[in-house]
Design a protein around this motif. Sequence first.
Motif, PDB file in Angstrom:
ATOM      1  N   ASP A  66      18.648   5.416 -38.605  1.00  0.00           N
ATOM      2  CA  ASP A  66      19.003   4.523 -37.504  1.00  0.00           C
ATOM      3  C   ASP A  66      18.241   4.913 -36.237  1.00  0.00           C
ATOM      4  OD1 ASP A  66      20.791   3.402 -39.266  1.00  0.00           O
ATOM      5  OD2 ASP A  66      22.566   4.340 -38.364  1.00  0.00           O
ATOM      6  N   ILE A  67      18.049   3.940 -35.380  1.00  0.00           N
ATOM      7  CA  ILE A  67      17.546   4.183 -34.025  1.00  0.00           C
ATOM      8  C   ILE A  67      18.539   3.551 -33.062  1.00  0.00           C
ATOM      9  CG2 ILE A  67      15.720   3.710 -32.349  1.00  0.00           C
ATOM     10  CD1 ILE A  67      13.734   3.712 -34.661  1.00  0.00           C
ATOM     11  N   ILE A  68      19.045   4.344 -32.137  1.00  0.00           N
ATOM     12  CA  ILE A  68      20.029   3.853 -31.173  1.00  0.00           C
ATOM     13  C   ILE A  68      19.493   4.117 -29.765  1.00  0.00           C
ATOM     14  CG2 ILE A  68      22.391   4.025 -30.326  1.00  0.00           C
ATOM     15  CD1 ILE A  68      23.170   5.082 -33.112  1.00  0.00           C
ATOM     16  N   ILE A  69      19.381   3.069 -28.975  1.00  0.00           N
ATOM     17  CA  ILE A  69      18.935   3.196 -27.589  1.00  0.00           C
ATOM     18  C   ILE A  69      20.119   2.829 -26.699  1.00  0.00           C
ATOM     19  CG2 ILE A  69      17.246   2.457 -25.871  1.00  0.00           C
ATOM     20  CD1 ILE A  69      15.335   1.857 -28.118  1.00  0.00           C
ATOM     21  N   LYS A  70      20.626   3.824 -26.016  1.00  0.00           N
ATOM     22  CA  LYS A  70      21.869   3.661 -25.256  1.00  0.00           C
ATOM     23  C   LYS A  70      21.657   2.855 -23.967  1.00  0.00           C
ATOM     24  CE  LYS A  70      24.829   6.194 -27.706  1.00  0.00           C
ATOM     25  NZ  LYS A  70      26.134   5.704 -28.192  1.00  0.00           N
ATOM     26  N   GLN A  71      22.760   2.485 -23.372  1.00  0.00           N
ATOM     27  CA  GLN A  71      22.765   1.594 -22.216  1.00  0.00           C
ATOM     28  C   GLN A  71      21.855   2.096 -21.094  1.00  0.00           C
ATOM     29  OE1 GLN A  71      26.636   0.729 -20.635  1.00  0.00           O
ATOM     30  NE2 GLN A  71      25.876  -0.750 -19.165  1.00  0.00           N
ATOM     31  N   ASN A 100      19.759   0.494 -39.259  1.00  0.00           N
ATOM     32  CA  ASN A 100      20.229  -0.128 -38.023  1.00  0.00           C
ATOM     33  C   ASN A 100      19.319   0.254 -36.869  1.00  0.00           C
ATOM     34  OD1 ASN A 100      22.995  -1.218 -38.908  1.00  0.00           O
ATOM     35  ND2 ASN A 100      23.155   0.934 -39.472  1.00  0.00           N
ATOM     36  N   ILE A 101      18.987  -0.710 -36.042  1.00  0.00           N
ATOM     37  CA  ILE A 101      18.428  -0.450 -34.719  1.00  0.00           C
ATOM     38  C   ILE A 101      19.358  -1.117 -33.721  1.00  0.00           C
ATOM     39  CG2 ILE A 101      16.567  -0.967 -33.102  1.00  0.00           C
ATOM     40  CD1 ILE A 101      14.573  -0.561 -35.291  1.00  0.00           C
ATOM     41  N   ILE A 102      19.846  -0.324 -32.784  1.00  0.00           N
ATOM     42  CA  ILE A 102      20.808  -0.832 -31.804  1.00  0.00           C
ATOM     43  C   ILE A 102      20.242  -0.649 -30.400  1.00  0.00           C
ATOM     44  CG2 ILE A 102      23.149  -0.604 -30.872  1.00  0.00           C
ATOM     45  CD1 ILE A 102      23.987   0.592 -33.592  1.00  0.00           C
ATOM     46  N   LEU A 103      20.118  -1.753 -29.681  1.00  0.00           N
ATOM     47  CA  LEU A 103      19.728  -1.724 -28.269  1.00  0.00           C
ATOM     48  C   LEU A 103      20.966  -2.093 -27.464  1.00  0.00           C
ATOM     49  CD1 LEU A 103      16.350  -3.717 -28.450  1.00  0.00           C
ATOM     50  CD2 LEU A 103      16.746  -1.298 -28.934  1.00  0.00           C
ATOM     51  N   GLU A 104      21.520  -1.144 -26.744  1.00  0.00           N
ATOM     52  CA  GLU A 104      22.721  -1.419 -25.964  1.00  0.00           C
ATOM     53  C   GLU A 104      22.368  -2.201 -24.700  1.00  0.00           C
ATOM     54  OE1 GLU A 104      24.994   2.137 -25.359  1.00  0.00           O
ATOM     55  OE2 GLU A 104      25.480   2.342 -27.496  1.00  0.00           O
ATOM     56  N   ASP A 105      23.372  -2.570 -23.931  1.00  0.00           N
ATOM     57  CA  ASP A 105      23.180  -3.394 -22.740  1.00  0.00           C
ATOM     58  C   ASP A 105      22.195  -2.736 -21.753  1.00  0.00           C
ATOM     59  OD1 ASP A 105      25.111  -4.952 -23.897  1.00  0.00           O
ATOM     60  OD2 ASP A 105      26.690  -4.448 -22.458  1.00  0.00           O
ATOM     61  N   ASP A 106      21.433  -3.580 -21.059  1.00  0.00           N
ATOM     62  CA  ASP A 106      20.548  -3.176 -19.951  1.00  0.00           C
ATOM     63  C   ASP A 106      19.357  -2.321 -20.385  1.00  0.00           C
ATOM     64  OD1 ASP A 106      22.488  -4.428 -18.297  1.00  0.00           O
ATOM     65  OD2 ASP A 106      23.621  -2.559 -18.182  1.00  0.00           O
ATOM     66  N   PRO A 135      19.445  -4.436 -43.567  1.00  0.00           N
ATOM     67  CA  PRO A 135      19.188  -3.816 -42.265  1.00  0.00           C
ATOM     68  C   PRO A 135      19.651  -4.719 -41.119  1.00  0.00           C
ATOM     69  CG  PRO A 135      17.274  -3.618 -43.690  1.00  0.00           C
ATOM     70  CD  PRO A 135      18.217  -4.567 -44.370  1.00  0.00           C
ATOM     71  N   LYS A 136      20.101  -4.088 -40.031  1.00  0.00           N
ATOM     72  CA  LYS A 136      20.651  -4.838 -38.907  1.00  0.00           C
ATOM     73  C   LYS A 136      19.953  -4.435 -37.603  1.00  0.00           C
ATOM     74  CE  LYS A 136      25.301  -5.640 -40.794  1.00  0.00           C
ATOM     75  NZ  LYS A 136      24.928  -5.246 -42.164  1.00  0.00           N
ATOM     76  N   LEU A 137      19.554  -5.448 -36.845  1.00  0.00           N
ATOM     77  CA  LEU A 137      19.039  -5.266 -35.492  1.00  0.00           C
ATOM     78  C   LEU A 137      20.081  -5.841 -34.542  1.00  0.00           C
ATOM     79  CD1 LEU A 137      16.946  -4.698 -33.277  1.00  0.00           C
ATOM     80  CD2 LEU A 137      15.851  -6.870 -33.856  1.00  0.00           C
TER      81      LEU A 137
END
Length: 236
Positions: free
Chosen positions: A178-183, A137-143, A116-118
């Motif tokens: 996956d969880i993706i939180i956009k910019q 995957n959990i991705i926190l984009e910029d800001d 798994p990747k954070l």
Amino acid sequence: MSEQLKHWLKSSDSPFAKSLFQFAKAIRNPQIWVIPGVHSLLFKLHLLISTTVSEMARIFYYTPLFKSQIKGTKANLYLYSGMPQILGKLEISCKDNTRISGITTFCGRSQGEYTPKLIIGSNVDIGWQNAFSVGRNIILEDDVRLAGRVFLAGFPGHPLNSQRRAKGEPDDECQVGDIIIKQGAWIGTGATVLAGVTIGEGAIVAASAVVTKDVPANTIVAGNPAKVVKQLKDSL
């Protein structure tokens, strides 16, 4: 005997018992006078010492230890209140100028042949007592901004079947996502985001919301399950 005496002191209508009870409370919690100037000076000294010790621990201990366990450029990483807990099989990468509360838990799912990747972008805030369960995957984009007690639930840890749960069996692949939180998105205090959800760019998740499906960009969602309650202007 002592419990009987305590009960008598608390419940008796006797003036002697009431006086004795008040005396017992007073000696159990002794107080001293506040000395003007002296105690306020001591308080400031206490703050100076505790802040200095905390900053030294952050700079020379917690930050380098945590950085040794993560990838990415991770420049100007700011930890506060200690060091986040890392559990399970997990790969963490972090870009620059990110602030993370040490009272945070990052947990990776141990089942599966993948790691798994954070992935944390630049200028991200991860607040107090956050918990990330990273399924894939959990991705926190910029800001991105995460307030306190946010739970990103990328995997549940248990199967749906009660008999399998009782046997201690792990969750199934179909429960993981996956969880993706956009910019620029902002997740409010106490919110929960479930597996398979994408939070759109600039969106706001209200406090205590439970997000079960994708959130459109530039909207505010609230409730359980979370629903769109307001459309934001792109310029905001």
